[in-house]
Design a protein around this motif. Structure first.
Motif, PDB file in Angstrom:
ATOM      1  N   SER A   1      21.796  -1.326  10.538  1.00 17.53           N
ATOM      2  CA  SER A   1      21.426  -0.591  11.742  1.00 17.53           C
ATOM      3  C   SER A   1      21.719  -1.438  12.975  1.00 17.53           C
ATOM      4  N   LYS A   2      21.338  -0.910  14.118  1.00 18.86           N
ATOM      5  CA  LYS A   2      21.534  -1.631  15.370  1.00 18.86           C
ATOM      6  C   LYS A   2      20.194  -2.023  15.983  1.00 18.86           C
ATOM      7  N   PHE A   3      19.197  -2.224  15.115  1.00 20.49           N
ATOM      8  CA  PHE A   3      17.888  -2.682  15.537  1.00 20.49           C
ATOM      9  C   PHE A   3      17.707  -4.145  15.132  1.00 20.49           C
ATOM     10  N   THR A   4      16.914  -4.854  15.906  1.00 21.66           N
ATOM     11  CA  THR A   4      16.608  -6.229  15.558  1.00 21.66           C
ATOM     12  C   THR A   4      15.508  -6.265  14.507  1.00 21.66           C
ATOM     13  N   LYS A   5      15.275  -7.428  13.945  1.00 22.94           N
ATOM     14  CA  LYS A   5      14.237  -7.569  12.928  1.00 22.94           C
ATOM     15  C   LYS A   5      12.870  -7.225  13.507  1.00 22.94           C
ATOM     16  N   LYS A   6      12.589  -7.672  14.719  1.00 20.14           N
ATOM     17  CA  LYS A   6      11.296  -7.385  15.338  1.00 20.14           C
ATOM     18  C   LYS A   6      11.136  -5.888  15.567  1.00 20.14           C
ATOM     19  N   GLU A   7      12.196  -5.247  16.044  1.00 23.36           N
ATOM     20  CA  GLU A   7      12.130  -3.802  16.265  1.00 23.36           C
ATOM     21  C   GLU A   7      11.879  -3.064  14.961  1.00 23.36           C
ATOM     22  N   LEU A   8      12.522  -3.497  13.900  1.00 23.25           N
ATOM     23  CA  LEU A   8      12.323  -2.869  12.593  1.00 23.25           C
ATOM     24  C   LEU A   8      10.888  -3.046  12.108  1.00 23.25           C
ATOM     25  N   GLN A   9      10.315  -4.216  12.357  1.00 21.67           N
ATOM     26  CA  GLN A   9       8.930  -4.451  11.971  1.00 21.67           C
ATOM     27  C   GLN A   9       7.988  -3.488  12.687  1.00 21.67           C
ATOM     28  N   ILE A  10       8.216  -3.309  13.983  1.00 25.86           N
ATOM     29  CA  ILE A  10       7.368  -2.423  14.771  1.00 25.86           C
ATOM     30  C   ILE A  10       7.571  -0.973  14.337  1.00 25.86           C
ATOM     31  N   LEU A  11       8.812  -0.588  14.140  1.00 27.78           N
ATOM     32  CA  LEU A  11       9.114   0.766  13.677  1.00 27.78           C
ATOM     33  C   LEU A  11       8.451   1.045  12.334  1.00 27.78           C
ATOM     34  N   TYR A  12       8.520   0.071  11.447  1.00 24.53           N
ATOM     35  CA  TYR A  12       7.936   0.274  10.125  1.00 24.53           C
ATOM     36  C   TYR A  12       6.416   0.374  10.198  1.00 24.53           C
ATOM     37  N   ARG A  13       5.812  -0.417  11.070  1.00 29.53           N
ATOM     38  CA  ARG A  13       4.359  -0.374  11.215  1.00 29.53           C
ATOM     39  C   ARG A  13       3.908   1.020  11.637  1.00 29.53           C
ATOM     40  N   GLY A  14       4.606   1.609  12.613  1.00 27.84           N
ATOM     41  CA  GLY A  14       4.265   2.961  13.045  1.00 27.84           C
ATOM     42  C   GLY A  14       4.556   3.988  11.979  1.00 27.84           C
ATOM     43  N   PHE A  15       5.683   3.834  11.306  1.00 30.74           N
ATOM     44  CA  PHE A  15       6.061   4.772  10.248  1.00 30.74           C
ATOM     45  C   PHE A  15       5.028   4.747   9.127  1.00 30.74           C
ATOM     46  N   LYS A  16       4.597   3.549   8.745  1.00 32.37           N
ATOM     47  CA  LYS A  16       3.643   3.409   7.644  1.00 32.37           C
ATOM     48  C   LYS A  16       2.280   3.981   8.013  1.00 32.37           C
TER      49      LYS A  16
ATOM     50  N   THR B   1       0.791  -1.216   0.000  1.00 32.81           N
ATOM     51  CA  THR B   1       0.000   0.000   0.000  1.00 32.81           C
ATOM     52  C   THR B   1       0.827   1.271   0.000  1.00 32.81           C
ATOM     53  N   VAL B   2       2.143   1.150  -0.040  1.00 29.18           N
ATOM     54  CA  VAL B   2       2.961   2.348   0.011  1.00 29.18           C
ATOM     55  C   VAL B   2       3.651   2.585  -1.318  1.00 29.18           C
ATOM     56  N   ARG B   3       3.926   3.857  -1.567  1.00 34.68           N
ATOM     57  CA  ARG B   3       4.558   4.205  -2.825  1.00 34.68           C
ATOM     58  C   ARG B   3       6.061   3.894  -2.800  1.00 34.68           C
ATOM     59  N   HIS B   4       6.676   4.135  -1.646  1.00 34.63           N
ATOM     60  CA  HIS B   4       8.109   3.864  -1.510  1.00 34.63           C
ATOM     61  C   HIS B   4       8.297   2.476  -0.936  1.00 34.63           C
ATOM     62  N   ARG B   5       9.020   1.636  -1.640  1.00 31.98           N
ATOM     63  CA  ARG B   5       9.262   0.267  -1.176  1.00 31.98           C
ATOM     64  C   ARG B   5      10.569   0.237  -0.378  1.00 31.98           C
ATOM     65  N   PRO B   6      10.497  -0.060   0.930  1.00 32.53           N
ATOM     66  CA  PRO B   6      11.707  -0.069   1.749  1.00 32.53           C
ATOM     67  C   PRO B   6      12.605  -1.250   1.425  1.00 32.53           C
TER      68      PRO B   6
ATOM     69  N   GLU C   1       1.634   6.480   9.959  1.00 31.75           N
ATOM     70  CA  GLU C   1       1.666   7.936   9.919  1.00 31.75           C
ATOM     71  C   GLU C   1       2.051   8.471   8.537  1.00 31.75           C
ATOM     72  N   CYS C   2       2.772   7.664   7.776  1.00 24.75           N
ATOM     73  CA  CYS C   2       3.276   8.109   6.472  1.00 24.75           C
ATOM     74  C   CYS C   2       2.947   7.038   5.430  1.00 24.75           C
ATOM     75  N   PRO C   3       1.698   6.967   5.011  1.00 22.78           N
ATOM     76  CA  PRO C   3       1.280   5.909   4.078  1.00 22.78           C
ATOM     77  C   PRO C   3       2.058   5.900   2.771  1.00 22.78           C
ATOM     78  N   SER C   4       2.584   7.038   2.374  1.00 20.68           N
ATOM     79  CA  SER C   4       3.345   7.097   1.122  1.00 20.68           C
ATOM     80  C   SER C   4       4.716   6.441   1.262  1.00 20.68           C
ATOM     81  N   GLY C   5       5.153   6.212   2.488  1.00 20.18           N
ATOM     82  CA  GLY C   5       6.453   5.592   2.708  1.00 20.18           C
ATOM     83  C   GLY C   5       7.589   6.572   2.872  1.00 20.18           C
TER      84      GLY C   5
END
Length: 233
Positions: free
Chosen positions: A63-78, A48-53, A80-84
């Motif tokens: 980075s120094k984040f784990t995979k789970k942390e990145l998933q959670i971060l991305y969920r919040g980022f997406k 659903t986002v225009r920018h593919r991470p 608030e910022c649906p365009s990516g």
């Protein structure tokens, strides 16, 4: 409220703390500071986002984040910022919500440029993660390099008095009525002079990355500020 002690301390300490605090405020807006225990998707939802991470594995390696942390971060980022991506105007709107007593526009502009490492006018999830990883979990050297890049407005490898004055004015504008006692009009310029007396070792009118890092590493206040927000996530 900011006190006389704040006014007398080296403003480079304040600047570095403000950088990290501002980033944490962005995390708070995205709902990422107080993580819930809810299960997260195994992979990023990207349809659903225009920018593919980039792939999670690559971001985890960079980075120094784990995979789970990145998933959670991305969920919040997406959410608030649906365009990516976050453009500068949105970035400014975010910070205006946390500094209603002042004008955060100019500081948000400088901070946005520091996150927008490829200078394309937008902060992607990758940009956000790489900057946040440094600010929250980077080494002292990495954090100071990031701070220097923020202060070096034209990215020529030097901090000039004019650049530092722009940063100091932006910080004062953002803090607005939080400063006590009321600051004199020439306070930012006075603090810039103090900054250069301490940092500009060879007195050539500019501060290099080596001078900046060496001076910061000798300052106990700055070293403490580097550790204030470690492992927030």
């Amino acid at each position: 409220m900011l006190t006389l002690e704040w006014e007398s301390e080296g403003l480079q300490t304040v600047g570095i703390v403000v950088i990290i605090c501002a980033s944490l405020k962005l995390l708070h807006l995205l709902g990422l500071i107080d993580f819930s225990e809810d299960s997260v998707e195994d992979e990023l939802e990207m349809a659903t986002v225009r920018h593919r991470p980039e792939a999670l594995e690559l971001l985890e390696a960079q980075s120094k984040f784990t995979k789970k942390e990145l998933q959670i971060l991305y969920r919040g980022f997406k959410n608030e910022c649906p365009s990516g991506v976050v453009n500068e105007e949105t970035f400014k709107e975010i910070y205006s919500q946390f500094f209603p007593q002042g004008d955060s526009t100019t500081y948000a502009h400088f901070l946005f440029n520091a996150f927008d490492t490829d200078h394309n006018g937008a902060v992607s999830f990758e940009d956000f993660i790489k900057g946040l990883s440094i600010l929250l979990r980077g080494t002292v050297q990495e954090k100071l390099n990031w701070a220097f890049n923020l202060y070096d407005i034209n990215k020529d490898g030097y901090i000039t008095k004019e650049e530092m004055l722009d940063i100091m004015k932006a910080i004062y504008d953002m803090m607005g009525k939080c400063t006590y006692p009321v600051l004199k009009e020439d306070a930012p310029r006075q603090h810039v002079e103090t900054f250069f007396q301490k940092m500009d070792k060879n007195k050539d009118g500019v501060v290099t990355i080596d001078e900046f890092i060496e001076s910061c590493q000798k300052d106990e206040n700055i070293m403490r500020s580097m550790q204030l927000f470690e492992n927030v996530i």
